[in-house]
Motif scaffolding. Sequence first.
Motif: not given
Length: 224
Positions: A70, A162, A164-165, A167-168, A176
Amino acid sequence: MQLDFLVLFEGENFSALMSGLWVTVSMTFMALILSSCIGLVVGLGRMSSNRLFSSLSSCYLAWFRGTPLLVQLMILYYGLAIGMQIDLSASMAGVLGLGMYSGSYVSEIVRGAIQSIDKGQMEAGRSLGMSHWQTMRKVILPQAVRRMLPPLGNEFIALTKNSSPLSVITVSELMRAGNLIVANNFRYFEIYLGIALLYFLVNFTISKVIGYFERKMSAGGARG
């Protein structure tokens, strides 16, 4: 509030999830290619007799394994844009971040597989007049690839999860898409369970594909 899984198909919810899933799969695939290339170079670099190449490879491995994914994504997307005026798109930053992060782990898989091959095979190749890199390419690597497949399958499944982060940093991937739907209907359980099922289906397919290639290469090796 009663459970209602039909919410997954209300309005544009299903198409939004499918669109997010496509972004997740396509970006993971591009990151997978990048991580394989980086892993091969860094893995060979770690075994190189060239001290500069070996040291750079070790530094790469230490940095990307020692910092959270991240944080790396935030540096690539926000840090470079604000601090160095290098404005990467969210997708570009996402693929680079995933690829470089995973490449550090793939490099150790490559190194371990190559070092597991009997040293006598390198000596045999050299005695036949082949150079170090010719022996590596024609003798060592084909055998090492067969041994890399099981751990590479695990790494590629981890790479999918991995994602999925991303979306940040505003990538419109599966997580997201789910978050945006949940923000409208507050159906946390149904939506996130649907997302988990989609991740499972993708990773189950990857494990089956890897298993197929493992069996195919094992059969080829047995015939050889």
